[in-house]
Design an enzyme around this catalytic site. Sequence first.
Site, PDB file in Angstrom:
ATOM      1  N   ASP A 132     -10.878   2.263  -3.017  1.00 34.31           N
ATOM      2  CA  ASP A 132     -11.400   1.948  -1.682  1.00 34.31           C
ATOM      3  C   ASP A 132     -12.925   1.961  -1.682  1.00 34.31           C
ATOM      4  O   ASP A 132     -13.547   1.444  -0.758  1.00 34.31           O
ATOM      5  CB  ASP A 132     -10.888   2.965  -0.655  1.00 34.31           C
TER       6      ASP A 132
ATOM      7  N   ASP B 186       0.833  -1.205   0.000  1.00 36.24           N
ATOM      8  CA  ASP B 186       0.000   0.000   0.000  1.00 36.24           C
ATOM      9  C   ASP B 186       0.875   1.266   0.000  1.00 36.24           C
ATOM     10  O   ASP B 186       2.091   1.218   0.287  1.00 36.24           O
ATOM     11  CB  ASP B 186      -0.878  -0.034   1.267  1.00 36.24           C
TER      12      ASP B 186
HETATM   13  C1  DGJ Z   1      -5.885   1.766   1.981  1.00 31.30           C
HETATM   14  C2  DGJ Z   1      -6.270   0.556   1.188  1.00 31.30           C
HETATM   15  O1  DGJ Z   1      -6.780   0.928  -0.055  1.00 31.30           O
HETATM   16  C3  DGJ Z   1      -7.270  -0.266   1.994  1.00 31.30           C
HETATM   17  O2  DGJ Z   1      -7.703  -1.367   1.247  1.00 31.30           O
HETATM   18  C4  DGJ Z   1      -6.614  -0.686   3.270  1.00 31.30           C
HETATM   19  O3  DGJ Z   1      -5.543  -1.561   2.983  1.00 31.30           O
HETATM   20  C5  DGJ Z   1      -6.120   0.513   4.053  1.00 31.30           C
HETATM   21  N1  DGJ Z   1      -5.289   1.361   3.240  1.00 31.30           N
HETATM   22  C6  DGJ Z   1      -5.343   0.091   5.266  1.00 31.30           C
HETATM   23  O4  DGJ Z   1      -4.769   1.126   5.933  1.00 31.30           O
END
Ligand code: DGJ
Length: 696
Positions: A517, A449
Amino acid sequence: MSIRFDEAARTWHLSGPDLSYVVGLQGGLPRQLHWGPAVPDEAIASLAVEWREAYSWDDRVHTGAELLGELGPQFATPSLQLRHPDGAKGFAWNYADHTVEESAADGDHLAIRFTDRDLALTLHYRLWDTGVLDRWASLEAASPVELSRFDSAAWTLPHWGDYRLSHLSGEWAAEWQLRRVPLPVGETAIGSRRGGTSHQANPWVAVDDGTATETAGTVYSTNLAWSGSWRVLLRRSAQGRVSITGGAGHEGLRWTLREGETWTTPVYSGLFTAEGFGGASRAWHEHLRRHVMPTPEEDAPVLFNSWEAVFFDVAEEKQLPLVKLAARIGCEQFVVDDGWFGKRVNDNAGLGDWWPNPDRFPEGLGPLIDAVHETGMKFGIWVEPEMVNPDSDLYRAHPDWVLHQAGRDRTERRQQLVLDYGRPEVAAWAFAWLDELLSGNDIDYVKWDHNRPWTEVGRPDSADPDRAWFEHVEAVYSIKERLRAKHPNVRIEGCAGGGGRVDPGMLRYVDQVWTSDNTDAGDRVNIQYGFGQAYPARAMDTWITDEPSGFNQRTTSLRFRFHVASAGVLAVGGSLTEWSEAELEEAAEHVAHYKRLRPVVQHGVHYRLGDPETSPLTGVQYVRGDQIAVLAFKTPWHCNRPVAPLRPEGIAADSRWLDEDTGDVHWGATLNVLGLPLRWANADWDSAILRLRRVE
Ligand code: DGJ
């Protein structure tokens, strides 16, 4: 694919299936003489007159330039901007030589070299069997020179009466919105100054003359293989000529090329296609799968991800019930998301401290990994290696390891700062702990991430601090490449707070990407429509999560959510422990059904049926061999918006198709005339999946 050089005319002809790209020297300058349908070698001399005879002096200078320059009467924003220590600017093109390296697997590579003062500038070309032309440039300095812009390539479009730009823009949780707008006279810049590719804009752009449709018409599109800041600048002159220049970095940066150093730009790829926007997308998908992505031929497993199920409340005993249920509904990989390490019980602390939280995993990750493997699922883990919370042991030990500037505040976003991977010790630290994590644990998958844009980028002890913008990205690529080499069975998911870092550069190092997200299935219909303009379903992670959606409080059925999520790499991200028996059973059926579709969805050819901006009925059709899968969605509509049925693409009238779920057989002609026999009610947020197999 072939590259032919005409010594007398000084032209190079790159030709592929139904297309030609011709570059030639005119007045010593490298110019694009043609990019489009195939032309015979004999016609090339006649193409060379176009720029000389251009009505406008301005167009004569700028149109066709392989890189827009800054010497003489050139007033467009240059592709290459440099300054010598004596104040002289620009690059005067003196042709030196060229080389052609033949490669059946990689496409032939043409490199044309020019010199000026102590510099050697090389233009690179590689034409692929997919019709995609990769272009990049390299600059070798025998003595130092300061750069402030170095684009990979400039492209010139045919002379049309009008131009229309298609591009992808958005924001966090609303990425991938397709915009299709007239291209104005002047300069139109899109890009990112955020350090990453960005949620706000993607480097894929397409230009047509305003008449192309989904199924027909000429479309030129380009995409940049770079996962840092970038800029694509489209210039439309008053006389109606259009050129596009693009590359890494944003304006305002300066860095020095050292004596003996060669700076190589990222690849900027271009595609000419005559089969409309759908044809352009299919060519990009094919290209990325065939020549860029690391494991496109593998079936990506159905995964479960813990994020929306528990958010930061990650602990062994809370994961175990999810493991059981994920396996029960047919998931093939279990991914533990954020919250397993250091003091990371929320987003205030712990980033950077990459050891299992002993309160949550008293015996380390081993017992959970074993429990996952015992069910037959693979095990995946979330990391965010480029970031640090100031409240972490790492930051307390190394406050100088983050991107920062002397005497300036360090702006925090989500209570975190960005590590400076351009520092060799930081990149070495990152590789070492990731390698140790993968060597010491039986991990199959890493979700990598990147959750904040960069600010105050710099390095106070560096004489050349703007290099940090580039060095960090290169280091991320290099770490991923080395991890892949050392752990060849581990697969990587690219993520940046959703779809904030998706581009052909990142797709070389990751197997799939997190799309957004925003997991609301209603919004996902649009998001996935935009994503698919440039990127294939095999790369697109699609989760089904709980309802109502945390993003807009929308409630849709489990069936609709599963169907929307089945259009890519299916994943489950709901709180399974709160699902009823009936829901779990239904989920298991959807997962099983997806597995039957998977080869067609993940490896098939993709057609968009309908545009969600203009129609409540849309679908995606995937074709692989004699199999077709159609996933169709119905969004809210009104009686005053009449809608036509969804019709398939590319089906011969005299072919016959078996509906694999009902056993009915349909003539291609019937499907084409009456539309697809979708089994759905006349309700909002309805959906259907159709599997067809060709029969004699
Ligand atoms: C952002 C990601 O897009 C989510 O799926 C998740 O992993 C969060 N970060 C976790 O902090």
